[in-house]
Enzyme design. Structure first.
Site, PDB file in Angstrom:
ATOM      1  N   SER A 220       0.810  -1.217   0.000  1.00  0.00           N
ATOM      2  CA  SER A 220       0.000   0.000   0.000  1.00  0.00           C
ATOM      3  C   SER A 220       0.847   1.273   0.000  1.00  0.00           C
ATOM      4  O   SER A 220       1.848   1.385   0.717  1.00  0.00           O
ATOM      5  CB  SER A 220      -0.906   0.011   1.234  1.00  0.00           C
ATOM      6  OG  SER A 220      -1.629   1.214   1.261  1.00  0.00           O
ATOM      7  N   SER A 222      -0.717   4.044   0.810  1.00  0.00           N
ATOM      8  CA  SER A 222      -1.455   4.939   1.709  1.00  0.00           C
ATOM      9  C   SER A 222      -0.615   5.464   2.883  1.00  0.00           C
ATOM     10  O   SER A 222      -0.723   6.644   3.222  1.00  0.00           O
ATOM     11  CB  SER A 222      -2.702   4.238   2.251  1.00  0.00           C
ATOM     12  OG  SER A 222      -3.582   3.988   1.201  1.00  0.00           O
ATOM     13  N   LYS A 276     -13.717  -4.032   2.144  1.00  0.00           N
ATOM     14  CA  LYS A 276     -14.540  -2.861   1.805  1.00  0.00           C
ATOM     15  C   LYS A 276     -16.040  -3.104   1.996  1.00  0.00           C
ATOM     16  O   LYS A 276     -16.783  -2.177   2.252  1.00  0.00           O
ATOM     17  CB  LYS A 276     -14.281  -2.429   0.356  1.00  0.00           C
ATOM     18  CG  LYS A 276     -12.971  -1.690   0.174  1.00  0.00           C
ATOM     19  CD  LYS A 276     -12.865  -1.163  -1.252  1.00  0.00           C
ATOM     20  CE  LYS A 276     -11.581  -0.388  -1.435  1.00  0.00           C
ATOM     21  NZ  LYS A 276     -11.463   0.221  -2.760  1.00  0.00           N
ATOM     22  N   ASP A 312     -13.883   6.697  -3.296  1.00  0.00           N
ATOM     23  CA  ASP A 312     -13.449   6.233  -4.623  1.00  0.00           C
ATOM     24  C   ASP A 312     -14.258   6.889  -5.741  1.00  0.00           C
ATOM     25  O   ASP A 312     -13.720   7.210  -6.799  1.00  0.00           O
ATOM     26  CB  ASP A 312     -13.600   4.707  -4.734  1.00  0.00           C
ATOM     27  CG  ASP A 312     -12.448   3.957  -4.057  1.00  0.00           C
ATOM     28  OD1 ASP A 312     -11.367   4.557  -3.873  1.00  0.00           O
ATOM     29  OD2 ASP A 312     -12.634   2.776  -3.711  1.00  0.00           O
TER      30      ASP A 312
HETATM   31  P1  NAP Z   1     -11.911  -6.348  -7.278  1.00  0.00           P
HETATM   32  O1  NAP Z   1     -13.063  -5.981  -6.407  1.00  0.00           O
HETATM   33  O2  NAP Z   1     -11.105  -7.578  -6.983  1.00  0.00           O
HETATM   34  O3  NAP Z   1     -12.474  -6.457  -8.781  1.00  0.00           O
HETATM   35  C1  NAP Z   1     -11.659  -6.796  -9.853  1.00  0.00           C
HETATM   36  C2  NAP Z   1     -12.492  -6.943 -11.116  1.00  0.00           C
HETATM   37  O4  NAP Z   1     -11.596  -7.272 -12.169  1.00  0.00           O
HETATM   38  C3  NAP Z   1     -13.529  -8.080 -11.047  1.00  0.00           C
HETATM   39  O5  NAP Z   1     -14.663  -7.730 -11.766  1.00  0.00           O
HETATM   40  C4  NAP Z   1     -12.803  -9.233 -11.724  1.00  0.00           C
HETATM   41  O6  NAP Z   1     -13.636 -10.125 -12.374  1.00  0.00           O
HETATM   42  C5  NAP Z   1     -11.983  -8.511 -12.753  1.00  0.00           C
HETATM   43  N1  NAP Z   1     -10.806  -9.306 -13.082  1.00  0.00           N
HETATM   44  C6  NAP Z   1      -9.890  -9.796 -12.231  1.00  0.00           C
HETATM   45  N2  NAP Z   1      -8.964 -10.480 -12.881  1.00  0.00           N
HETATM   46  C7  NAP Z   1      -9.314 -10.462 -14.190  1.00  0.00           C
HETATM   47  C8  NAP Z   1      -8.777 -11.001 -15.375  1.00  0.00           C
HETATM   48  N3  NAP Z   1      -7.651 -11.719 -15.314  1.00  0.00           N
HETATM   49  N4  NAP Z   1      -9.401 -10.753 -16.544  1.00  0.00           N
HETATM   50  C9  NAP Z   1     -10.521 -10.038 -16.593  1.00  0.00           C
HETATM   51  N5  NAP Z   1     -11.100  -9.486 -15.502  1.00  0.00           N
HETATM   52  C10 NAP Z   1     -10.498  -9.706 -14.315  1.00  0.00           C
HETATM   53  O7  NAP Z   1     -10.859  -5.174  -7.344  1.00  0.00           O
HETATM   54  P2  NAP Z   1     -11.179  -3.596  -7.290  1.00  0.00           P
HETATM   55  O8  NAP Z   1     -11.057  -3.105  -5.906  1.00  0.00           O
HETATM   56  O9  NAP Z   1     -12.407  -3.336  -8.047  1.00  0.00           O
HETATM   57  O10 NAP Z   1      -9.922  -3.017  -8.087  1.00  0.00           O
HETATM   58  C11 NAP Z   1      -9.784  -3.189  -9.477  1.00  0.00           C
HETATM   59  C12 NAP Z   1      -8.513  -2.467  -9.954  1.00  0.00           C
HETATM   60  O11 NAP Z   1      -8.648  -1.072  -9.740  1.00  0.00           O
HETATM   61  C13 NAP Z   1      -7.270  -2.908  -9.177  1.00  0.00           C
HETATM   62  O12 NAP Z   1      -6.209  -3.010 -10.089  1.00  0.00           O
HETATM   63  C14 NAP Z   1      -7.018  -1.782  -8.243  1.00  0.00           C
HETATM   64  O13 NAP Z   1      -5.643  -1.611  -7.945  1.00  0.00           O
HETATM   65  C15 NAP Z   1      -7.531  -0.579  -9.013  1.00  0.00           C
HETATM   66  N6  NAP Z   1      -7.973   0.490  -8.113  1.00  0.00           N
HETATM   67  C16 NAP Z   1      -7.339   1.679  -8.213  1.00  0.00           C
HETATM   68  C17 NAP Z   1      -7.731   2.715  -7.404  1.00  0.00           C
HETATM   69  C18 NAP Z   1      -7.023   4.030  -7.514  1.00  0.00           C
HETATM   70  O14 NAP Z   1      -7.149   4.865  -6.615  1.00  0.00           O
HETATM   71  N7  NAP Z   1      -6.343   4.274  -8.600  1.00  0.00           N
HETATM   72  C19 NAP Z   1      -8.772   2.549  -6.467  1.00  0.00           C
HETATM   73  C20 NAP Z   1      -9.403   1.307  -6.395  1.00  0.00           C
HETATM   74  C21 NAP Z   1      -8.988   0.275  -7.240  1.00  0.00           C
HETATM   75  P3  NAP Z   1     -14.526 -11.198 -11.605  1.00  0.00           P
HETATM   76  O15 NAP Z   1     -15.631 -10.377 -10.993  1.00  0.00           O
HETATM   77  O16 NAP Z   1     -14.955 -12.130 -12.659  1.00  0.00           O
HETATM   78  O17 NAP Z   1     -13.619 -11.819 -10.576  1.00  0.00           O
END
Ligand code: NAP
Length: 476
Positions: A220, A222, A276, A312
């Protein structure tokens, strides 16, 4: 070696020289102009105490009887079994490490008594921890009436907070690595981070404590971003990693006044994967945005109440509006249906955008689309904006991947990747190469953290301090 000691002298009050790690003890000299203390340690590998070489009892006794060592070092650190204590040292630390398993409170207590019996000036006990609540028994040693100063250490990522807050709560000292990569125990923080990021010398029992609750907090950013915000305002506040696997136990044993076993002055939490959603059942109130998204990434502690927020959504949409302009009627494809996608879709719908969701699981896409009243994406329709809310493109095994097809990308005006590590993902590189505007996840990371600061403190933080702290960590 002397170069390392000279460097340590610039950041540390006490320099521990681990003689068991050295080939030769000759030619080690005290650093010039060092007013602090040198601590000598000669840890055997046999005995399970974390030393780096097999040492017989005779070798250990001969080492401690060597007058060169007591001339060079002020203090020594001995294992429990080595008796009697050698002469010539101002302070004798006796230490015991539980590396193999997490000890019970009784085991810690009986070790404490054994160390006192062995004779020492300072008692050091280090324990393995896997979850943040494993730190409670060792931390509670600080509340125990003791005739000797104590160094209680919780090793591992879950114990990092004890290394940061220990001295403020009466620990005799804390241990730090000279550089990351030179740790002598799991979870050690570098000396410069303890001093400059966590401002360890400015902390006291009244310091407001914030932290990130996550299943793995080791990656992290953070702590760096929020401590930069606190540091730039010189507030008496610190932000620590809190690696939590059992959220219920953490809230009960460390947070809720009626049941907690430690007093840490918690004022707020950032919440990340996988907590979360599960955090919600522990909250007294939750704001409208967090409720609509169904996830909380920020908790504010107000008196005995825990209040949940989600930054977010605002953190996502603000950089997008800055780069694109008005989002009303913009056609937007969001890839992914996890927690971040929920925040994105909520924010985009609020702006009046026309959103379609793409996921690898069609049924999930349909359910998600129904819940938010949007389209489940299919084929290669034309979109103005594409948003990646999957981990594809992240440093590691997904780095060379992109969720967005060439056909969809070529018609877009802007690509927004929530991934921020690497700073420029494959999606962003491909977008730029064909003249599509690119926005990286770093902008959202900072924007959502700024909102967290405002929720917690009511004060606008220094964006510049937060940005440069995060960029430094990403080595950009
Ligand atoms: P999450 O709840 O685990 O959701 C991930 C999503 O991506 C799910 O829908 C998952 O599909 C899909 N996924 C995972 N692996 C995949 C693959 N190999 N091919 C296709 N789809 C795939 O994670 P999240 O919290 O939403 O975060 C998602 C991304 O956003 C992360 O990389 C995170 O670092 C980034 N993020 C960035 C910020 C920022 O401030 N910049 C904030 C939050 C998140 P399934 O539902 O089928 O498992």
């Amino acid at each position: 070696m002397n170069g390392l000691i000279e460097r340590a002298a610039k950041v540390a009050d006490v320099i521990e020289v681990r003689f068991d790690c050295l080939e030769a003890i000759a030619r080690i000299t005290r650093p010039r102009d060092f007013a602090g203390t040198i601590l000598a340690t000669y840890r055997p590998q046999n005995g399970g105490q974390g030393g780096t070489r097999e040492l017989s009892e005779t070798e250990r006794e001969a080492f401690w009887a060597n007058p060169e060592i007591s001339e060079f070092a002020d203090w020594c650190d001995l294992e429990i079994d080595l008796r009697p204590s050698p002469a010539g040292f101002k302070n004798i630390i006796r230490s015991f490490h539980f590396f193999e398993s997490v000890p019970s409170a009784d085991e810690i207590e009986s070790t404490f008594r054994t160390i006192l019996d062995a004779g020492c000036d300072v008692v050091k006990i280090a324990v393995r921890t896997d979850d943040v609540t494993d730190t409670i028994p060792i931390w509670k040693l600080l509340e125990r009436p003791s005739s000797k100063p104590l160094v209680p250490i919780a090793m591992g990522e879950a114990g990092k907070w004890t290394r940061i807050l220990g001295p403020a709560h009466g620990a005799f000292m804390t241990y730090a690595a000279l550089d990351s990569g030179r740790e002598t125990a799991p979870g050690q923080i570098s000396a410069t981070d303890l001093r400059d990021v966590y401002r360890i010398k400015e902390l006291d029992v009244n310091t407001d404590v914030y932290g990130i609750l996550g299943g793995d907090t080791s990656y992290s950013l953070s702590p760096f971003i929020h401590n930069a915000a606190f540091g730039s305002k010189r507030s008496n506040a610190v932000f620590v990693p809190l690696q939590v696997s059992d959220l219920d136990a953490f809230i009960r044993r460390m947070v809720r006044r009626e049941a907690r076993e430690v007093e840490l002055n918690f004022k707020g939490f950032a919440v990340t994967i996988p907590h979360k959603v599960s955090i919600i059942r522990h909250l007294d109130e939750i704001d409208e945005t967090a409720r609509a998204i169904g996830a909380v990434n920020t908790v504010k502690v107000v008196g005995d109440k825990l209040i949940g927020f989600n930054t977010d959504a605002d953190g996502f949409v603000q950089p997008l509006k800055k780069a694109y302009g008005d989002l009303k009627n913009a056609r937007i494809a969001v890839f992914g249906a996890g927690g971040a996608a929920r925040a994105c879709v909520y924010a985009l719908s609020r702006e009046g955008a026309k959103v379609s969701i793409f996921t690898r699981d069609e049924q999930k896409a349909t359910r998600f689309a129904d819940e938010f009243g949007i389209q489940a994406g299919a084929g290669s329709a034309r979109f103005d904006i594409v948003v990646n809310a999957t981990p594809l493109g992240t440093t590691g095994r997904h780095e060379t991947e992109s969720a967005v097809s060439d056909a969809i990308l070529k018609d877009a005006r802007l690509a927004y990747d929530l991934v921020y590590n690497p700073f420029e993902t494959r999606l962003l590189r491909e977008a730029k190469a064909i003249g599509v505007k690119a926005v990286g996840g770093f902008e959202m990371l900072i924007a959502q953290a700024i909102r967290q600061q405002i929720i917690w403190t009511g004060i606008e933080p220094s964006e510049e301090a937060m940005r440069s702290a995060a960029l430094k960590r990403l080595r950009i």
